[in-house]
Enzyme design. Sequence first.
Site, PDB file in Angstrom:
ATOM      1  CB  ALA A 132      -0.881  -0.028   1.242  1.00  0.00           C
ATOM      2  N   GLY A 144       0.735  -5.070   1.020  1.00  0.00           N
ATOM      3  CA  GLY A 144      -0.458  -5.160   0.173  1.00  0.00           C
ATOM      4  C   GLY A 144      -0.180  -5.819  -1.176  1.00  0.00           C
ATOM      5  CD  GLU A 180      -2.039  -7.757   3.050  1.00  0.00           C
ATOM      6  OE1 GLU A 180      -1.749  -6.608   2.682  1.00  0.00           O
ATOM      7  OE2 GLU A 180      -2.583  -7.995   4.134  1.00  0.00           O
ATOM      8  CD  GLU A 215       1.714  -5.541   5.849  1.00  0.00           C
ATOM      9  OE1 GLU A 215       2.627  -6.369   6.104  1.00  0.00           O
ATOM     10  OE2 GLU A 215       0.986  -5.641   4.850  1.00  0.00           O
TER      11      GLU A 215
HETATM   12  N1  DAK Z   1       4.561   3.242  -0.847  1.00  0.00           N
HETATM   13  C1  DAK Z   1       4.937   4.411  -1.448  1.00  0.00           C
HETATM   14  N2  DAK Z   1       6.052   4.541  -2.143  1.00  0.00           N
HETATM   15  C2  DAK Z   1       6.872   3.484  -2.263  1.00  0.00           C
HETATM   16  C3  DAK Z   1       6.553   2.236  -1.662  1.00  0.00           C
HETATM   17  C4  DAK Z   1       5.338   2.141  -0.929  1.00  0.00           C
HETATM   18  N3  DAK Z   1       4.926   0.991  -0.364  1.00  0.00           N
HETATM   19  N4  DAK Z   1       7.551   1.378  -1.932  1.00  0.00           N
HETATM   20  C5  DAK Z   1       8.449   2.055  -2.681  1.00  0.00           C
HETATM   21  N5  DAK Z   1       8.047   3.322  -2.874  1.00  0.00           N
HETATM   22  C6  DAK Z   1       8.720   4.372  -3.620  1.00  0.00           C
HETATM   23  C7  DAK Z   1       9.915   4.918  -2.843  1.00  0.00           C
HETATM   24  O1  DAK Z   1       9.486   5.878  -1.909  1.00  0.00           O
HETATM   25  C8  DAK Z   1      10.750   5.528  -3.945  1.00  0.00           C
HETATM   26  O2  DAK Z   1      10.180   6.754  -4.311  1.00  0.00           O
HETATM   27  P1  DAK Z   1      11.113   8.030  -4.669  1.00  0.00           P
HETATM   28  O3  DAK Z   1      11.944   8.269  -3.479  1.00  0.00           O
HETATM   29  O4  DAK Z   1      11.919   7.575  -5.876  1.00  0.00           O
HETATM   30  O5  DAK Z   1      10.131   9.124  -4.977  1.00  0.00           O
HETATM   31  C9  DAK Z   1      10.514   4.546  -5.102  1.00  0.00           C
HETATM   32  O6  DAK Z   1       9.318   3.839  -4.788  1.00  0.00           O
HETATM   33  C10 DAK Z   1      11.630   3.534  -5.260  1.00  0.00           C
HETATM   34  O7  DAK Z   1      11.809   2.881  -4.008  1.00  0.00           O
HETATM   35  P2  DAK Z   1      13.239   2.801  -3.265  1.00  0.00           P
HETATM   36  O8  DAK Z   1      14.128   3.944  -3.646  1.00  0.00           O
HETATM   37  O9  DAK Z   1      12.989   2.571  -1.837  1.00  0.00           O
HETATM   38  O10 DAK Z   1      13.825   1.471  -3.939  1.00  0.00           O
HETATM   39  P3  DAK Z   1      14.879   0.446  -3.301  1.00  0.00           P
HETATM   40  O11 DAK Z   1      15.291  -0.460  -4.410  1.00  0.00           O
HETATM   41  O12 DAK Z   1      15.945   1.154  -2.529  1.00  0.00           O
HETATM   42  O13 DAK Z   1      14.019  -0.403  -2.238  1.00  0.00           O
HETATM   43  C11 DAK Z   1      12.070  -1.642  -1.473  1.00  0.00           C
HETATM   44  C12 DAK Z   1      12.939  -1.226  -2.690  1.00  0.00           C
HETATM   45  C13 DAK Z   1      10.827  -2.356  -2.019  1.00  0.00           C
HETATM   46  C14 DAK Z   1      12.833  -2.602  -0.557  1.00  0.00           C
HETATM   47  C15 DAK Z   1      11.683  -0.349  -0.679  1.00  0.00           C
HETATM   48  O14 DAK Z   1      11.113   0.580  -1.596  1.00  0.00           O
HETATM   49  C16 DAK Z   1      10.665  -0.597   0.372  1.00  0.00           C
HETATM   50  O15 DAK Z   1      11.005  -1.094   1.472  1.00  0.00           O
HETATM   51  N6  DAK Z   1       9.428  -0.176   0.133  1.00  0.00           N
HETATM   52  C17 DAK Z   1       8.368  -0.237   1.111  1.00  0.00           C
HETATM   53  C18 DAK Z   1       7.865  -1.651   1.216  1.00  0.00           C
HETATM   54  C19 DAK Z   1       6.808  -1.775   2.269  1.00  0.00           C
HETATM   55  O16 DAK Z   1       7.070  -1.550   3.484  1.00  0.00           O
HETATM   56  N7  DAK Z   1       5.651  -2.158   1.816  1.00  0.00           N
HETATM   57  C20 DAK Z   1       4.547  -2.420   2.743  1.00  0.00           C
HETATM   58  C21 DAK Z   1       3.740  -1.218   2.880  1.00  0.00           C
HETATM   59  S1  DAK Z   1       2.553  -1.443   4.147  1.00  0.00           S
HETATM   60  C22 DAK Z   1      -4.782  -1.721   5.291  1.00  0.00           C
HETATM   61  C23 DAK Z   1      -4.651  -2.577   4.272  1.00  0.00           C
HETATM   62  C24 DAK Z   1      -3.438  -2.811   3.754  1.00  0.00           C
HETATM   63  C25 DAK Z   1      -2.323  -2.187   4.229  1.00  0.00           C
HETATM   64  C26 DAK Z   1      -2.461  -1.311   5.241  1.00  0.00           C
HETATM   65  C27 DAK Z   1      -3.674  -1.080   5.777  1.00  0.00           C
HETATM   66  N8  DAK Z   1      -6.022  -1.521   5.875  1.00  0.00           N
HETATM   67  C28 DAK Z   1      -7.124  -2.359   5.432  1.00  0.00           C
HETATM   68  C29 DAK Z   1      -6.217  -0.591   6.881  1.00  0.00           C
HETATM   69  C30 DAK Z   1      -1.074  -2.481   3.603  1.00  0.00           C
HETATM   70  C31 DAK Z   1       0.055  -1.997   4.094  1.00  0.00           C
HETATM   71  C32 DAK Z   1       1.263  -2.129   3.344  1.00  0.00           C
HETATM   72  O17 DAK Z   1       1.354  -2.629   2.261  1.00  0.00           O
END
Ligand code: DAK
Length: 261
Positions: free
Chosen positions: A66, A111, A114, A134
């Site tokens: 997400a 997400g 998921e 998460e």
């Molecule tokens: N959201 C927004 N932007 C993201 C992103 C994300 N999840 N993942 C990556 N990006 C963006 C980065 O901010 C970066 O943007 P700029 O800085 O270039 O503007 C660009 O994508 C490239 O990412 P990185 O520079 O970080 O790339 P790396 O190769 O260094 O790293 C990575 C890749 C995938 C390891 C890293 O980007 C990362 O850790 N990303 C976050 C992964 C993450 O934590 N995903 C889980 C998110 S939590 C709900 C339902 C569902 C959810 C929540 C609530 N409810 C029903 C209430 C779901 C929650 C989630 O999914």
Amino acid sequence: MELKNVLLQKEGNVALVTINRPKALNALNSETLKELDIVIDEIANSNDIFAVVLTGAGEKAFVAGADISEMKEMNVLQGRNFAILGNKVFRKLETLEIPVIAAINGFALGGGCELSMACDIRIASEKAKFGQPEVGLGITPGFGGTQRLARLVGMGMAKEIIYSTRLIDAQKALQIGLVNSVVAPEALLDEAKKLAGEIASKAPVAVKLSKQAINRGMQVDMDTAIMIEAEVFGECFSTEDQTDAMTAFVEKRKLEGFKNR
Ligand code: DAK
């Protein structure tokens, strides 16, 4: 309405759906979820698509979760609306009558993992990486992760993945049953489309009813599940496809194609 975050292409009887925000690693913001909702409706309303391939744009990610930048700013009401929207779309995908194959080309996190689990079948590129980050962000998985992951890989493995937030690679995902197969990155889309094409060439009503029986049956006790199977099995005998296919087999000839949708 012009869509930019989700692309829909039709190739024969197969739809290719691409989450298209490669600069944000295809993270799911509200706009993307709304577009995915529209695309799923369009597929559901068409009568000539019999299988779907879902993938992410670019080389790096299927869906990196997400959208954290959007979620960071949410108030309680916005968070609630986001949760309702996301869960509605994921459930709509899971219960789409026709099979959906996730072609996982890179990161499938939070997400994104998921989303792949709401699909029927998962094919991963050797470069794919999976995880539920998460709890490191102060939240629990919210798009069904605690439920679908445990059902797919078992409770112990799901707990390890969710509590630790460790990423797992494609081979490990295969070993624990999170994905069906692992292929070279350059072969991923072709493999997914080939499987989708094979599925789309079978009797559409029988495929849809099989999906329904598996999904409904997994949620109930075995006696009820067997009755669900008996019902859908019986329903097949109302189709010309069943009569035509069995007659063709008995007469030792090839069936031209299926009629019922
Ligand atoms: N959201 C927004 N932007 C993201 C992103 C994300 N999840 N993942 C990556 N990006 C963006 C980065 O901010 C970066 O943007 P700029 O800085 O270039 O503007 C660009 O994508 C490239 O990412 P990185 O520079 O970080 O790339 P790396 O190769 O260094 O790293 C990575 C890749 C995938 C390891 C890293 O980007 C990362 O850790 N990303 C976050 C992964 C993450 O934590 N995903 C889980 C998110 S939590 C709900 C339902 C569902 C959810 C929540 C609530 N409810 C029903 C209430 C779901 C929650 C989630 O999914």
